[in-house]
Write a protein that holds these residues in place. Structure first.
Motif, PDB file in Angstrom:
ATOM      1  N   PHE A   1      -6.092  -6.855   3.950  1.00  0.00           N
ATOM      2  CA  PHE A   1      -6.040  -5.477   3.458  1.00  0.00           C
ATOM      3  C   PHE A   1      -7.107  -5.257   4.225  1.00  0.00           C
ATOM      4  CE2 PHE A   1      -3.812  -8.955   1.092  1.00  0.00           C
ATOM      5  CZ  PHE A   1      -3.193  -8.293   0.186  1.00  0.00           C
ATOM      6  N   THR A   2      -7.961  -3.950   3.422  1.00  0.00           N
ATOM      7  CA  THR A   2      -9.197  -3.424   3.784  1.00  0.00           C
ATOM      8  C   THR A   2      -9.541  -2.544   2.532  1.00  0.00           C
ATOM      9  OG1 THR A   2      -8.139  -2.587   6.119  1.00  0.00           O
ATOM     10  CG2 THR A   2     -10.270  -1.763   5.490  1.00  0.00           C
ATOM     11  N   PHE A   3     -10.931  -3.181   1.984  1.00  0.00           N
ATOM     12  CA  PHE A   3     -11.484  -2.715   1.674  1.00  0.00           C
ATOM     13  C   PHE A   3     -12.755  -1.650   1.422  1.00  0.00           C
ATOM     14  CE2 PHE A   3      -9.545  -6.962   0.487  1.00  0.00           C
ATOM     15  CZ  PHE A   3      -9.117  -5.896  -1.060  1.00  0.00           C
ATOM     16  N   ILE A   4     -12.340  -0.108   1.600  1.00  0.00           N
ATOM     17  CA  ILE A   4     -13.863   0.530   1.599  1.00  0.00           C
ATOM     18  C   ILE A   4     -14.292   1.027   0.313  1.00  0.00           C
ATOM     19  CG2 ILE A   4     -14.413   3.495   2.709  1.00  0.00           C
ATOM     20  CD1 ILE A   4     -11.304   2.579   3.850  1.00  0.00           C
ATOM     21  N   PRO A   5     -15.268   0.784  -0.119  1.00  0.00           N
ATOM     22  CA  PRO A   5     -16.379   1.263  -1.235  1.00  0.00           C
ATOM     23  C   PRO A   5     -16.926   2.182  -0.612  1.00  0.00           C
ATOM     24  CG  PRO A   5     -17.657  -0.937   0.152  1.00  0.00           C
ATOM     25  CD  PRO A   5     -16.238  -0.331   0.732  1.00  0.00           C
ATOM     26  N   SER A   6     -17.481   3.124  -2.002  1.00  0.00           N
ATOM     27  CA  SER A   6     -17.786   3.835  -1.885  1.00  0.00           C
ATOM     28  C   SER A   6     -18.167   4.768  -4.002  1.00  0.00           C
ATOM     29  CB  SER A   6     -16.825   5.439  -1.670  1.00  0.00           C
ATOM     30  OG  SER A   6     -15.739   5.607  -2.812  1.00  0.00           O
ATOM     31  N   SER A   7     -19.400   5.425  -3.807  1.00  0.00           N
ATOM     32  CA  SER A   7     -19.252   6.011  -4.823  1.00  0.00           C
ATOM     33  C   SER A   7     -18.616   6.088  -5.833  1.00  0.00           C
ATOM     34  CB  SER A   7     -20.182   6.723  -4.974  1.00  0.00           C
ATOM     35  OG  SER A   7     -20.219   8.189  -4.532  1.00  0.00           O
ATOM     36  N   LEU A   8     -16.647   6.393  -5.402  1.00  0.00           N
ATOM     37  CA  LEU A   8     -16.538   7.302  -6.388  1.00  0.00           C
ATOM     38  C   LEU A   8     -14.826   6.309  -5.931  1.00  0.00           C
ATOM     39  CD1 LEU A   8     -15.464  10.285  -4.260  1.00  0.00           C
ATOM     40  CD2 LEU A   8     -16.513  10.139  -6.263  1.00  0.00           C
ATOM     41  N   GLY A   9     -15.798   4.605  -5.872  1.00  0.00           N
ATOM     42  CA  GLY A   9     -14.912   3.323  -6.095  1.00  0.00           C
ATOM     43  C   GLY A   9     -13.928   2.978  -5.021  1.00  0.00           C
ATOM     44  N   THR A  10     -12.694   2.547  -4.959  1.00  0.00           N
ATOM     45  CA  THR A  10     -12.852   0.985  -3.216  1.00  0.00           C
ATOM     46  C   THR A  10     -11.557   2.164  -3.147  1.00  0.00           C
ATOM     47  OG1 THR A  10     -13.925  -0.472  -4.345  1.00  0.00           O
ATOM     48  CG2 THR A  10     -12.570  -1.266  -2.622  1.00  0.00           C
ATOM     49  N   TYR A  11     -11.461   2.060  -2.240  1.00  0.00           N
ATOM     50  CA  TYR A  11     -10.511   2.719  -1.350  1.00  0.00           C
ATOM     51  C   TYR A  11      -9.470   1.278  -0.365  1.00  0.00           C
ATOM     52  CZ  TYR A  11      -7.395   5.244   0.723  1.00  0.00           C
ATOM     53  OH  TYR A  11      -6.273   6.495   1.191  1.00  0.00           O
ATOM     54  N   ILE A  12      -8.082   0.695  -0.605  1.00  0.00           N
ATOM     55  CA  ILE A  12      -7.325  -0.009  -0.220  1.00  0.00           C
ATOM     56  C   ILE A  12      -6.863   0.324   0.518  1.00  0.00           C
ATOM     57  CG2 ILE A  12      -6.471  -1.999  -1.171  1.00  0.00           C
ATOM     58  CD1 ILE A  12      -7.830  -1.444  -4.018  1.00  0.00           C
ATOM     59  N   ILE A  13      -6.875  -0.309   2.151  1.00  0.00           N
ATOM     60  CA  ILE A  13      -5.772   0.056   2.548  1.00  0.00           C
ATOM     61  C   ILE A  13      -4.672  -1.622   2.446  1.00  0.00           C
ATOM     62  CG2 ILE A  13      -5.084   0.207   5.651  1.00  0.00           C
ATOM     63  CD1 ILE A  13      -7.658   2.393   4.924  1.00  0.00           C
ATOM     64  N   VAL A  14      -3.585  -1.195   2.576  1.00  0.00           N
ATOM     65  CA  VAL A  14      -2.753  -2.191   3.487  1.00  0.00           C
ATOM     66  C   VAL A  14      -1.993  -2.527   3.806  1.00  0.00           C
ATOM     67  CG1 VAL A  14      -1.551  -4.137   2.078  1.00  0.00           C
ATOM     68  CG2 VAL A  14      -3.131  -3.264   0.169  1.00  0.00           C
ATOM     69  N   ARG A  15      -1.777  -3.248   4.398  1.00  0.00           N
ATOM     70  CA  ARG A  15      -1.349  -3.694   6.083  1.00  0.00           C
ATOM     71  C   ARG A  15       0.008  -4.625   5.784  1.00  0.00           C
ATOM     72  NH1 ARG A  15      -0.587  -4.656  11.572  1.00  0.00           N
ATOM     73  NH2 ARG A  15       0.237  -3.493  12.865  1.00  0.00           N
ATOM     74  N   CYS A  16       1.126  -4.348   6.658  1.00  0.00           N
ATOM     75  CA  CYS A  16       2.131  -5.053   6.871  1.00  0.00           C
ATOM     76  C   CYS A  16       2.050  -5.420   8.106  1.00  0.00           C
ATOM     77  CB  CYS A  16       3.492  -4.493   6.099  1.00  0.00           C
ATOM     78  SG  CYS A  16       4.333  -6.216   5.789  1.00  0.00           S
ATOM     79  N   ASP A  17       1.455  -7.428   7.599  1.00  0.00           N
ATOM     80  CA  ASP A  17       1.914  -7.178   9.768  1.00  0.00           C
ATOM     81  C   ASP A  17       3.158  -7.616  10.148  1.00  0.00           C
ATOM     82  OD1 ASP A  17      -0.421  -7.947   9.499  1.00  0.00           O
ATOM     83  OD2 ASP A  17      -0.816  -9.709   8.414  1.00  0.00           O
ATOM     84  N   VAL A  18       4.141  -7.860   9.679  1.00  0.00           N
ATOM     85  CA  VAL A  18       5.543  -7.852   9.787  1.00  0.00           C
ATOM     86  C   VAL A  18       6.120  -6.241  10.224  1.00  0.00           C
ATOM     87  CG1 VAL A  18       8.317  -8.391   8.606  1.00  0.00           C
ATOM     88  CG2 VAL A  18       6.121  -9.450   7.980  1.00  0.00           C
ATOM     89  N   CYS A  19       6.196  -5.200   9.569  1.00  0.00           N
ATOM     90  CA  CYS A  19       7.034  -4.059   9.941  1.00  0.00           C
ATOM     91  C   CYS A  19       5.390  -3.274  10.501  1.00  0.00           C
ATOM     92  CB  CYS A  19       7.271  -3.259   8.534  1.00  0.00           C
ATOM     93  SG  CYS A  19       6.382  -2.700   7.327  1.00  0.00           S
ATOM     94  N   GLU A  20       3.845  -3.588  10.251  1.00  0.00           N
ATOM     95  CA  GLU A  20       3.369  -2.707  10.483  1.00  0.00           C
ATOM     96  C   GLU A  20       2.981  -1.292   9.960  1.00  0.00           C
ATOM     97  OE1 GLU A  20       2.933  -2.717  14.877  1.00  0.00           O
ATOM     98  OE2 GLU A  20       2.751  -4.934  15.260  1.00  0.00           O
ATOM     99  N   ARG A  21       3.496  -1.084   8.615  1.00  0.00           N
ATOM    100  CA  ARG A  21       3.353   0.247   8.137  1.00  0.00           C
ATOM    101  C   ARG A  21       1.906  -0.132   7.184  1.00  0.00           C
ATOM    102  NH1 ARG A  21       7.488   1.558   3.707  1.00  0.00           N
ATOM    103  NH2 ARG A  21       7.419  -0.789   3.160  1.00  0.00           N
TER     104      ARG A  21
END
Length: 157
Positions: free
Chosen positions: A128-148
């Protein structure tokens, strides 16, 4: 469900074995549990579950001693990190650390998006990658199995 329970039981026995090894090394029960809780995730990140309980305990002991060791400027193997240690302590005391959570709605979306089976013994498969900003938190989820990757915002309401 039964496999999940047996897996948890195996981990519990393994972790109890590591704590017993730490006690054999001279740590009290409380100290053994404290340093296990503090450093075990780091050791798992590096070695996974490939070490036996004795070697796992040795790694924890070595890491604990390295953190406790005083900096010696005449020793070329020592790296000064005191400024980082003080910054971490100040942030913990002042409550400046950030905590990110994933609500049930987001977790449902993640599970619908990715149906891969975990390949390691811990059952973990997401980064999980969390990117906080003044508009909210953007989340990037990466599957370690299929790398999507799945890009989502926390404002799914």
């Amino acid at each position: 469900m039964k496999d999940e329970k047996s897996k948890k039981q195996i981990y519990k026995q393994y972790f109890m074995g590591v704590i017993e090894e730490l006690k054999r090394m001279g740590y009290s029960e409380a100290d053994a549990e404290m340093i296990f809780n503090r450093y075990s995730d780091d050791i798992i990140d590096i070695w996974g579950f490939y070490l036996n309980t004795y070697d796992f305990a040795k790694e924890i002991d070595e890491l604990h001693r390295a953190v406790q060791r005083e900096f010696d400027p005449n020793n070329p193997d020592h790296i000064y990190i005191g400024h980082l240690r003080e910054r971490i302590r100040k942030n913990e005391i002042m409550g400046n650390s950030l905590t990110f959570t994933i609500n049930e709605e987001i977790m449902k979306r993640i599970n619908q998006w990715d149906q891969c089976k975990a390949v390691d013994v811990s059952g973990a498969k997401f980064a999980f990658t969390f990117i906080p900003s003044s508009l909210g938190t953007y989340i990037i989820v990466r599957c370690d199995v299929c790398e999507r990757e799945l890009h989502i915002s926390d404002d799914l309401e």
